[in-house]
Design an enzyme around this catalytic site. Structure first.
Site, short mmCIF file in Angstrom:
data_model
loop_
_atom_site.label_atom_id
_atom_site.label_comp_id
_atom_site.label_asym_id
_atom_site.label_seq_id
_atom_site.Cartn_x
_atom_site.Cartn_y
_atom_site.Cartn_z
N TRP A 183 0.85 -1.20 0.00
CA TRP A 183 0.00 0.00 0.00
C TRP A 183 0.88 1.24 0.00
O TRP A 183 1.80 1.37 0.81
CB TRP A 183 -0.92 0.04 1.23
CG TRP A 183 -1.60 1.37 1.35
CD1 TRP A 183 -2.59 1.84 0.54
CD2 TRP A 183 -1.32 2.41 2.29
NE1 TRP A 183 -2.94 3.11 0.92
CE2 TRP A 183 -2.18 3.49 2.00
CE3 TRP A 183 -0.43 2.54 3.36
CZ2 TRP A 183 -2.18 4.68 2.72
CZ3 TRP A 183 -0.42 3.73 4.08
CH2 TRP A 183 -1.30 4.79 3.75
N GLU A 224 -3.18 -2.96 -2.44
CA GLU A 224 -4.27 -2.29 -1.72
C GLU A 224 -4.58 -0.92 -2.30
O GLU A 224 -3.70 -0.07 -2.41
CB GLU A 224 -3.90 -2.16 -0.24
CG GLU A 224 -5.02 -1.59 0.63
CD GLU A 224 -4.64 -1.51 2.11
OE1 GLU A 224 -3.45 -1.33 2.43
OE2 GLU A 224 -5.56 -1.61 2.96
N LYS A 226 -7.13 2.67 -2.34
CA LYS A 226 -7.73 3.54 -1.33
C LYS A 226 -8.39 4.71 -2.03
O LYS A 226 -7.95 5.13 -3.09
CB LYS A 226 -6.61 4.03 -0.40
CG LYS A 226 -7.07 4.92 0.73
CD LYS A 226 -6.03 4.97 1.82
CE LYS A 226 -6.45 5.94 2.90
NZ LYS A 226 -5.64 5.83 4.09
N ASP A 260 -9.69 -3.19 1.63
CA ASP A 260 -9.78 -2.69 3.01
C ASP A 260 -11.16 -2.09 3.17
O ASP A 260 -11.61 -1.28 2.34
CB ASP A 260 -8.67 -1.64 3.23
CG ASP A 260 -8.65 -1.08 4.65
OD1 ASP A 260 -9.70 -0.62 5.13
OD2 ASP A 260 -7.57 -1.08 5.27
N HIS A 263 -11.67 1.72 2.73
CA HIS A 263 -11.02 2.41 1.61
C HIS A 263 -11.94 2.77 0.44
O HIS A 263 -11.48 2.93 -0.68
CB HIS A 263 -9.84 1.57 1.10
CG HIS A 263 -8.67 1.64 2.02
ND1 HIS A 263 -7.40 1.30 1.64
CD2 HIS A 263 -8.58 2.05 3.31
CE1 HIS A 263 -6.57 1.47 2.66
NE2 HIS A 263 -7.27 1.92 3.68
N HIS A 287 -8.61 -6.47 4.42
CA HIS A 287 -8.24 -5.70 5.60
C HIS A 287 -9.53 -5.36 6.31
O HIS A 287 -10.27 -4.47 5.87
CB HIS A 287 -7.50 -4.41 5.22
CG HIS A 287 -6.02 -4.59 5.18
ND1 HIS A 287 -5.14 -3.55 5.07
CD2 HIS A 287 -5.26 -5.72 5.25
CE1 HIS A 287 -3.90 -4.02 5.08
NE2 HIS A 287 -3.95 -5.34 5.17
N ASP A 295 -11.98 6.71 6.60
CA ASP A 295 -11.14 5.55 6.91
C ASP A 295 -10.55 5.70 8.31
O ASP A 295 -9.34 5.81 8.49
CB ASP A 295 -10.02 5.49 5.85
CG ASP A 295 -9.14 4.27 6.01
OD1 ASP A 295 -9.63 3.24 6.49
OD2 ASP A 295 -7.94 4.35 5.64
N ASP A 297 -10.39 3.69 10.85
CA ASP A 297 -9.75 2.52 11.46
C ASP A 297 -10.14 2.29 12.91
O ASP A 297 -9.31 2.02 13.77
CB ASP A 297 -8.21 2.61 11.30
CG ASP A 297 -7.79 2.36 9.86
OD1 ASP A 297 -7.93 1.22 9.41
OD2 ASP A 297 -7.34 3.31 9.19
N ASP A 327 -7.02 -4.62 10.27
CA ASP A 327 -6.28 -3.37 10.10
C ASP A 327 -7.06 -2.24 10.77
O ASP A 327 -7.97 -1.67 10.19
CB ASP A 327 -6.08 -3.07 8.60
CG ASP A 327 -5.29 -1.79 8.38
OD1 ASP A 327 -4.65 -1.30 9.33
OD2 ASP A 327 -5.31 -1.26 7.24
C1 RNT Z 1 -3.89 2.61 5.08
C2 RNT Z 1 -3.98 1.16 4.75
C3 RNT Z 1 -2.82 0.32 5.24
C4 RNT Z 1 -2.37 0.70 6.63
C5 RNT Z 1 -1.28 -0.18 7.19
C6 RNT Z 1 -0.72 0.35 8.47
O1 RNT Z 1 -5.03 3.29 4.77
O2 RNT Z 1 -5.17 0.62 5.20
O3 RNT Z 1 -3.16 -1.02 5.13
O4 RNT Z 1 -3.44 0.75 7.51
O5 RNT Z 1 -0.31 -0.36 6.23
ZN ZN Z 2 -5.43 -1.48 5.11
#
Ligand code: RNT
Ligand code: ZN
Length: 419
Positions: A183, A224, A226, A260, A263, A287, A295, A297, A327
């Site tokens: 990523w 990945e 986003k 993810d 994302h 993820h 995003d 998290d 994640d």
């Molecule tokens: C970031 C991505 C990625 C990170 C990690 C820490 O938006 O989701 O996967 O969260 O690499």
């Molecule tokens: Zn991620």
């Protein structure tokens, strides 16, 4: 505590009515690996001997005490969390968690800087996954793999190459394949005039990384995408279309998409994308996260989307072909509790999805009996699933219900608050 065995026997009878063999389901659930991300333990800070915080358009918020400061502390915390998470686990390490004695730059890292992780995993009999770190570094300020400055781009290509070699080292040490997630945050705060150039460079960089390491073994590569990062709101080089295009055109078994859950645009969901991706690709890396309006998290919840993702995988018979990783990074609560809650919820959603009469649902659909289809799917939302979950946690010795919470509080008092 109530009579868990008795509850389990009753639940088994309930599910048997629909032809579901609960013991068999538990076996499948238990053997399906989930890759636990190491970076929840220290707010994505990493262990490199260098100054400078988290960059790359991602952010942790909160300042709960007790974050791990060393590899030893981090691994101890991971072990503590793992003791409350049922089912097979892997640990997902980021390149900035290298443990060299002095600072080693990203284009110079090698297996020797990850020996402690590898030996620890081997000793515990678990697999390791890996991630290049294309952020939190001065050379990442104007992009990495898509950077127009050729020196900078070369630096990051070398980083990617080394990460695949470290992945192979993890595979050879643990005997389990290493899933690498690629990523890059590369993007722009404002709308760029040239949107094609960065993508062509990003494609070329991935090509170079894979070409230079075509002989590495035991590594799977997720790409990945986003939608945007903080400070990079207008443009992302590695967009969904870019990454999907790259993976499909590469047409290699080891190159897959990473989806993810945070994302995408807020009304898009990963659960709705899986079947389309899996029409053209055998596998996918997930993820699992929880985006709140962006995003963000947040810790994974036992929510509709997490359940839908697992239902999709089970219904497509793709659970075994999917690499499931977590994640999230929440610095506002006890970090061990964050892991335990998020990972238990991920596993719980998997079990919930497995405890459904998929054949019965499929038959109703094939017969055109749309009323039955709706009735069955709705009925199972209130099935006595928790009785099976509790039994599973007891059987695997991971703590029933909230038992783990007091122990995590003890650990906070005895260990975390003394840091
Ligand atoms: C970031 C991505 C990625 C990170 C990690 C820490 O938006 O989701 O996967 O969260 O690499
Ligand atoms: Zn991620």
């Amino acid at each position: 505590m109530y009579d868990i065995e008795k509850g389990y026997e009753l639940a088994k009878e309930y599910y048997a009515q629909y032809g579901i063999d609960v013991d068999k389901v538990l076996e499948i659930c238990d053997k399906t690996p989930i890759s636990m991300h190491c970076w929840q333990g220290d707010d994505v800070n990493g262990l490199e001997k260098k100054e400078g915080g988290l960059t790359g358009g991602i952010q942790t918020t909160g300042n709960y005490p007790g974050a791990a400061r060393t590899g030893e502390e981090l691994r101890a915390d991971i072990e503590k969390a793992m003791s409350y998470i049922p089912g097979e686990l892997k640990v997902n390490v980021h390149a900035n968690y290298q443990e060299a004695d002095t600072f080693v730059d990203r284009n110079e890292i090698g297996p020797e800087h990850f020996e402690k992780w590898a030996n620890w995993a081997k000793e515990k009999g678990i697999g390791l996954d890996f991630n290049p770190t294309y952020f939190s570094h001065p050379k990442a300020e104007n992009g990495t793999l898509s950077c127009s400055d050729e020196e900078t781009r070369k630096f990051w290509i070398e980083h990617g190459i080394r990460c695949r070699q470290i992945g192979e080292y993890f595979y050879k040490t643990t005997g389990k394949p290493c899933v690498i997630n690629h990523w890059t945050p590369d993007g722009d705060k404002e709308f760029p005039v040239d949107t094609l150039g960065p993508r062509m460079r990003l494609k070329d960089s991935y090509d170079q990384i894979f070409k230079a390491t075509e002989n590495v073994e035991g590594v799977i590569d997720g790409i990945e995408s986003k939608v945007f990062g903080i400070g990079l709101e207008s443009f992302t080089a590695g967009s969904h279309e870019f990454c999907m295009g790259y993976v499909m055109k590469a047409n290699k078994d080891h190159i897959i998409m990473t989806l993810d859950t945070g994302h995408y645009h807020p009304t898009e969901v990963v659960s709705a994308k899986l079947a389309s991706v899996l029409t053209f690709s055998n596998s996918v890396l997930l993820h699992v996260s929880r985006p709140i309006r962006w995003d963000s998290d947040h810790v994974v919840a036992f929510d509709d989307e997490t359940k839908s993702i697992m239902e999709e995988l089970v219904r497509m018979n793709k659970l075994q072909d999917t690499y499931i990783a977590t994640d999230f990074f929440d610095a506002s609560i006890n970090r061990i509790a964050a892991w335990v809650i998020g990972l238990r919820n991920t596993r719980k959603a998997m079990l919930y999805a497995l405890l459904q009469p998929v054949e019965m649902m499929k038959k109703a659909e094939a017969d055109g009996d749309v009323s039955a289809r709706l009735a069955i799917t709705q009925e199972f939302k209130a099935a006595p699933f928790a009785l099976v979950w509790d039994y599973y946690c007891q059987k695997t010795n991971k703590g029933v219900g909230l038992e783990w919470l007091d122990e995590v509080r003890e650990y906070e008092k005895d260990v975390l608050l003394k840091r």
